[in-house]
Design a protein around this motif. Structure first.
Motif, PDB file in Angstrom:
ATOM      1  N   SER A   1      -4.559   8.712   7.018  1.00 52.86           N
ATOM      2  CA  SER A   1      -4.558   7.882   8.230  1.00 52.86           C
ATOM      3  C   SER A   1      -5.707   6.882   8.273  1.00 52.86           C
ATOM      4  O   SER A   1      -5.872   6.195   9.287  1.00 52.86           O
ATOM      5  N   LEU A   2      -6.506   6.799   7.223  1.00 56.27           N
ATOM      6  CA  LEU A   2      -7.692   5.929   7.259  1.00 56.27           C
ATOM      7  C   LEU A   2      -7.387   4.471   7.603  1.00 56.27           C
ATOM      8  O   LEU A   2      -8.136   3.857   8.364  1.00 56.27           O
ATOM      9  N   PRO A   3      -6.318   3.859   7.064  1.00 58.43           N
ATOM     10  CA  PRO A   3      -6.044   2.470   7.466  1.00 58.43           C
ATOM     11  C   PRO A   3      -5.870   2.329   8.977  1.00 58.43           C
ATOM     12  O   PRO A   3      -6.421   1.411   9.596  1.00 58.43           O
TER      13      PRO A   3
ATOM     14  N   LEU B   1     -14.128  10.073   4.185  1.00 58.84           N
ATOM     15  CA  LEU B   1     -13.389  10.810   3.172  1.00 58.84           C
ATOM     16  C   LEU B   1     -14.057  12.134   2.827  1.00 58.84           C
ATOM     17  O   LEU B   1     -13.404  13.178   2.746  1.00 58.84           O
ATOM     18  N   MET B   2     -15.369  12.098   2.609  1.00 60.86           N
ATOM     19  CA  MET B   2     -16.040  13.205   1.945  1.00 60.86           C
ATOM     20  C   MET B   2     -16.956  14.034   2.831  1.00 60.86           C
ATOM     21  O   MET B   2     -17.360  15.130   2.448  1.00 60.86           O
ATOM     22  N   GLY B   3     -17.313  13.509   4.016  1.00 58.53           N
ATOM     23  CA  GLY B   3     -18.264  14.215   4.862  1.00 58.53           C
ATOM     24  C   GLY B   3     -17.799  15.611   5.235  1.00 58.53           C
ATOM     25  O   GLY B   3     -18.555  16.586   5.159  1.00 58.53           O
ATOM     26  N   TYR B   4     -16.532  15.733   5.644  1.00 60.94           N
ATOM     27  CA  TYR B   4     -15.984  17.030   6.057  1.00 60.94           C
ATOM     28  C   TYR B   4     -16.022  18.017   4.891  1.00 60.94           C
ATOM     29  O   TYR B   4     -16.459  19.164   5.047  1.00 60.94           O
ATOM     30  N   MET B   5     -15.575  17.566   3.718  1.00 59.01           N
ATOM     31  CA  MET B   5     -15.554  18.460   2.551  1.00 59.01           C
ATOM     32  C   MET B   5     -16.958  18.843   2.107  1.00 59.01           C
ATOM     33  O   MET B   5     -17.207  19.975   1.681  1.00 59.01           O
ATOM     34  N   LEU B   6     -17.908  17.898   2.194  1.00 58.84           N
ATOM     35  CA  LEU B   6     -19.275  18.191   1.779  1.00 58.84           C
ATOM     36  C   LEU B   6     -19.895  19.268   2.663  1.00 58.84           C
ATOM     37  O   LEU B   6     -20.514  20.220   2.170  1.00 58.84           O
ATOM     38  N   VAL B   7     -19.713  19.140   3.984  1.00 60.90           N
ATOM     39  CA  VAL B   7     -20.299  20.119   4.910  1.00 60.90           C
ATOM     40  C   VAL B   7     -19.686  21.498   4.685  1.00 60.90           C
ATOM     41  O   VAL B   7     -20.401  22.514   4.668  1.00 60.90           O
ATOM     42  N   THR B   8     -18.367  21.564   4.513  1.00 60.96           N
ATOM     43  CA  THR B   8     -17.744  22.878   4.290  1.00 60.96           C
ATOM     44  C   THR B   8     -18.227  23.490   2.980  1.00 60.96           C
ATOM     45  O   THR B   8     -18.456  24.703   2.908  1.00 60.96           O
TER      46      THR B   8
ATOM     47  N   PHE C   1      -1.494  19.369   1.890  1.00 58.57           N
ATOM     48  CA  PHE C   1      -0.319  18.565   1.580  1.00 58.57           C
ATOM     49  C   PHE C   1       0.454  18.183   2.845  1.00 58.57           C
ATOM     50  O   PHE C   1       0.901  17.058   3.005  1.00 58.57           O
ATOM     51  N   ILE C   2       0.592  19.163   3.758  1.00 58.13           N
ATOM     52  CA  ILE C   2       1.319  18.901   5.008  1.00 58.13           C
ATOM     53  C   ILE C   2       0.629  17.805   5.806  1.00 58.13           C
ATOM     54  O   ILE C   2       1.275  16.965   6.439  1.00 58.13           O
ATOM     55  N   GLY C   3      -0.711  17.790   5.767  1.00 58.83           N
ATOM     56  CA  GLY C   3      -1.454  16.770   6.492  1.00 58.83           C
ATOM     57  C   GLY C   3      -1.118  15.357   6.058  1.00 58.83           C
ATOM     58  O   GLY C   3      -1.204  14.416   6.857  1.00 58.83           O
ATOM     59  N   LEU C   4      -0.721  15.185   4.796  1.00 51.75           N
ATOM     60  CA  LEU C   4      -0.358  13.855   4.316  1.00 51.75           C
ATOM     61  C   LEU C   4       0.857  13.306   5.064  1.00 51.75           C
ATOM     62  O   LEU C   4       0.891  12.146   5.482  1.00 51.75           O
ATOM     63  N   VAL C   5       1.878  14.158   5.244  1.00 48.69           N
ATOM     64  CA  VAL C   5       3.086  13.732   5.959  1.00 48.69           C
ATOM     65  C   VAL C   5       2.786  13.568   7.441  1.00 48.69           C
ATOM     66  O   VAL C   5       3.161  12.565   8.066  1.00 48.69           O
ATOM     67  N   LEU C   6       2.103  14.552   8.017  1.00 52.22           N
ATOM     68  CA  LEU C   6       1.802  14.520   9.435  1.00 52.22           C
ATOM     69  C   LEU C   6       0.932  13.320   9.788  1.00 52.22           C
ATOM     70  O   LEU C   6       1.162  12.632  10.800  1.00 52.22           O
ATOM     71  N   GLY C   7      -0.070  13.037   8.947  1.00 51.86           N
ATOM     72  CA  GLY C   7      -0.936  11.884   9.199  1.00 51.86           C
ATOM     73  C   GLY C   7      -0.169  10.576   9.121  1.00 51.86           C
ATOM     74  O   GLY C   7      -0.391   9.660   9.923  1.00 51.86           O
ATOM     75  N   GLY C   8       0.751  10.467   8.148  1.00 48.45           N
ATOM     76  CA  GLY C   8       1.557   9.260   8.050  1.00 48.45           C
ATOM     77  C   GLY C   8       2.404   9.037   9.279  1.00 48.45           C
ATOM     78  O   GLY C   8       2.525   7.909   9.783  1.00 48.45           O
ATOM     79  N   LEU C   9       2.990  10.104   9.803  1.00 48.98           N
ATOM     80  CA  LEU C   9       3.832   9.996  11.003  1.00 48.98           C
ATOM     81  C   LEU C   9       3.009   9.633  12.235  1.00 48.98           C
ATOM     82  O   LEU C   9       3.358   8.708  12.982  1.00 48.98           O
ATOM     83  N   LEU C  10       1.906  10.352  12.437  1.00 47.58           N
ATOM     84  CA  LEU C  10       1.113  10.153  13.651  1.00 47.58           C
ATOM     85  C   LEU C  10       0.389   8.816  13.658  1.00 47.58           C
ATOM     86  O   LEU C  10       0.261   8.177  14.709  1.00 47.58           O
ATOM     87  N   SER C  11      -0.092   8.370  12.488  1.00 48.23           N
ATOM     88  CA  SER C  11      -0.831   7.095  12.449  1.00 48.23           C
ATOM     89  C   SER C  11       0.080   5.907  12.744  1.00 48.23           C
ATOM     90  O   SER C  11      -0.400   4.850  13.148  1.00 48.23           O
TER      91      SER C  11
ATOM     92  N   ALA D   1      -6.045  -0.393  -2.970  1.00 47.18           N
ATOM     93  CA  ALA D   1      -4.826   0.322  -3.339  1.00 47.18           C
ATOM     94  C   ALA D   1      -4.747   1.664  -2.623  1.00 47.18           C
ATOM     95  O   ALA D   1      -3.677   2.077  -2.163  1.00 47.18           O
ATOM     96  N   PHE D   2      -5.872   2.364  -2.509  1.00 49.89           N
ATOM     97  CA  PHE D   2      -5.903   3.654  -1.844  1.00 49.89           C
ATOM     98  C   PHE D   2      -5.512   3.540  -0.374  1.00 49.89           C
ATOM     99  O   PHE D   2      -4.818   4.411   0.175  1.00 49.89           O
ATOM    100  N   LEU D   3      -5.941   2.471   0.276  1.00 49.33           N
ATOM    101  CA  LEU D   3      -5.666   2.287   1.700  1.00 49.33           C
ATOM    102  C   LEU D   3      -4.367   1.534   1.965  1.00 49.33           C
ATOM    103  O   LEU D   3      -3.992   1.343   3.117  1.00 49.33           O
ATOM    104  N   GLY D   4      -3.680   1.106   0.910  1.00 50.34           N
ATOM    105  CA  GLY D   4      -2.437   0.375   1.111  1.00 50.34           C
ATOM    106  C   GLY D   4      -2.661  -1.037   1.618  1.00 50.34           C
ATOM    107  O   GLY D   4      -1.886  -1.541   2.431  1.00 50.34           O
TER     108      GLY D   4
END
Length: 586
Positions: free
Chosen positions: A52-54, A77-84, A179-189, A499-502
């Motif tokens: 959903s970043l774009p 992108l990375m802050g959440y993963m770094l803290v966890t 993986f589910i978040g990819l679809v859900l984020g695309g729909l909600l964004s 390319a990553f952000l479309g």
């Protein structure tokens, strides 16, 4: 030692509480259901923001492709993963000391409250991005509490004969959430960028109330002091190392990447030195937060090595597939750039389906036949899918692509639950919280490392071929040589993020003055859907080869590590803390 009226050295259970308490035969399924929901929520949150970043950056009116804004993009992108990655060991250890359910429940509450605050971002521009980054860091604290203790809670309440099945459901939900978040984020964004955070709220409120009402500590609770020096050196060392990798992706001093940046080098070298100091401290303190003696257990050591390697390979795949779909394949097949996040998530559904199909089944079968071969076989299947993706062209046939990503998900599902059961069943009951946190640390650190490693390799691959391709492609459309050369010399990381952000960055890179001087048909071609994807397809596929060969190597080495684990014991000895303690003393 006796705590709360029971022997802390035996895996006894607390029989107090209501009828729905730990003595109820259904309690283990209640614990599994709630911890599975918690894991799903924590991991969906990571990838839902990724896709959903774009929409998020448009919502706070910030152009992520401007050089000064790249840091915002990377930390989102990375802050959440770094803290966890940094906190899960500490929070798992605190679960051993103060109660796994207590820490887990607090995590659910923190996660829910921060989701509400994130959705209310009142700021624009850089301030809006900093609001999101800061609150996501705090949200990651809650997510770490969930991730560090969920597997330990499940391991406590299930006997060894059912543990693979239970952990399979729990771990599959966690990884499938990404993986589910990819679809859900695309729909909600597509609807509203704030809904990416709203979706956590009703689930979080339900899960928090359910957890506080239903869960009870059943595992061993140890009486120990907090290892302050160990916690401090681990947090500083790992944060510095992972932050150095994060900033190493960014251009510096005329170089395509920042690996020569003194601050990056300080983070990498200094972080590694502090982690060495951390290991020295942990080997000498009486009650370490990171019990290094657990690595004397062959199943624990080999399982975590395989988990780290598999996580790096899987994390790199996810990012590369999003770039491939959003930046190249979808625009070439008639999708507007604004639609690509949604459709990238939809077209990646076979990856999720493969994982969901294999995960619970592998967990159940590993209970019966042992975990080693399933874990190793899953990584071999993943390596085969990487090899298949190497062989297809940039403009692929979708059904071939779908079969290959399904195969990759299948391999990941075969690996995840057996490997987790192997790790968690190998440790004494009193150290399950720490072990769960250590397992999650390797997994999360692998995801952060994958971004640094795979992006760096991709940028290195693009640096050799992209400038010439850009230069010739732009001049062929009538762009003056000087302007084309200027664009071609820009660091390729900007093109990769586009390319990553479309995004199609050509209009922004050339500017209205250059485009206005061109014939209308050429200007329309340059800013249309197909020019940019055609332009980067060749260089991207070249870089992809380097990335996927590394992923193949990591998956195969991880498979070998899985095979080094000893064969699973029968259910009786696996439950025997005396046997496990003796193994630590060997």
């Amino acid at each position: 030692m006796v705590l709360n009226g029971r022997d802390s050295t035996s895996p006894g259970t607390d029989r107090s509480g209501p009828a729905g308490g730990a003595d109820n035969p259904r309690y283990k399924w209640i614990a599994l259901s709630n911890t599975t929901l918690g894991m799903l929520l924590a991991t969906i949150n990571s990838s839902i923001v990724l896709i959903s970043l774009p929409a998020i950056f448009n919502g706070v009116h910030l152009n992520p492709l401007e050089p000064g804004n790249v840091s915002y993009l990377l930390w989102m992108l990375m802050g959440y993963m770094l803290v966890t990655a940094v906190l899960v060991v500490t929070l798992g250890r605190l679960g051993d000391m103060y109660g796994r359910v207590r820490i887990y429940n607090a995590g659910f509450a923190i996660f829910t409250v921060t989701s509400i605050v994130l959705s209310l971002d009142p700021l624009d521009g850089g301030g809006g991005a900093l609001w999101l980054i800061g609150w996501r860091v705090l949200q990651a604290v809650g997510g770490s509490m969930l991730m560090a203790n969920a597997a330990a809670i499940v391991t406590d309440v299930f006997p060894a004969r059912q543990r693979g099945t239970a952990l399979g459901i729990n771990i599959v939900a966690g990884i499938a959430g990404s993986f589910i978040g990819l679809v859900l984020g695309g729909l909600l964004s597509e609807w509203n960028w704030r809904s990416v955070f709203w979706v956590n709220v009703p689930i979080g409120v339900l899960g928090t109330i359910w957890a506080y009402r239903s869960l009870h500590d059943t595992g061993v609770r140890i009486k120990a002091r907090i290892d302050w020096w160990g916690n401090l050196t681990f947090a500083v060392g790992l944060t510095a190392l992972l932050a150095g990798i994060t900033y190493g992706i960014q251009p510096y001093g005329g170089h395509t990447m920042g690996w020569t940046n003194p601050w990056v080098l300080t983070g990498l070298i200094g972080g590694a030195a502090v982690l060495v100091l951390f290991c020295v401290i942990e080997s000498r303190v009486a009650e370490p937060m990171f019990p290094l003696k657990l690595f004397r257990i062959a199943a624990f050591a080999s399982g975590n090595a395989a988990s780290l390697l598999g996580s790096i390979a899987r994390g790199g795949l996810q990012f590369m597939l999003i770039i491939w779909l959003q930046g190249i394949w979808l625009p070439l097949h008639g999708y507007n750039y604004e639609q690509t996040p949604l459709w990238a998530g939809i077209y990646l559904l076979p990856l999720t389906i493969g994982f969901l199909a294999a995960g619970p089944l592998a967990g159940a079968l590993s209970d019966r036949y042992g975990a080693r071969l399933f874990a190793a076989g899953g990584l071999v299947v993943m390596a085969a899918s990487f090899a298949g993706l190497l062989l297809i062209p940039s403009d692929f046939n979708y059904w071939v692509f779908a079969a290959l990503v399904f195969l990759n998900g299948l391999g990941g599902g075969l690996f995840a639950a057996p490997n987790t059961a192997l790790v968690m069943s190998s440790v004494p009951a009193r150290l399950r919280g720490a072990a769960s946190g250590m397992r999650a640390t390797f997994q999360n650190a692998g995801m952060v490392l994958s971004i640094g490693v795979f992006f760096s390799l991709m940028v290195a691959g693009l640096a050799g071929s992209l400038p010439g391709t850009l230069d010739s492609g732009l001049t062929a459309q009538g762009v003056p040589a000087a302007a084309a050369h200027t664009v071609a010399e820009l660091p390729p990381v900007g093109t990769l993020f586009a390319a990553f952000l479309g995004y199609n960055p050509i209009e922004q890179l050339l500017g209205p003055q250059v485009l206005g001087a061109l014939p209308a048909v050429n200007a329309e071609t340059l800013t249309g859907r197909e020019f940019f994807p055609h332009l980067i397809a060749g260089p991207f596929h070249h870089g992809l080869g380097v990335v996927f060969w590394l992923a193949i190597a990591m998956a195969l080495v991880g498979a070998v590590a899985s095979l080094f684990a000893p064969k699973s014991r029968p259910a009786g000895p696996a439950e025997d803390p005396v046997t496990q303690e003796a193994e630590l003393a060997d």
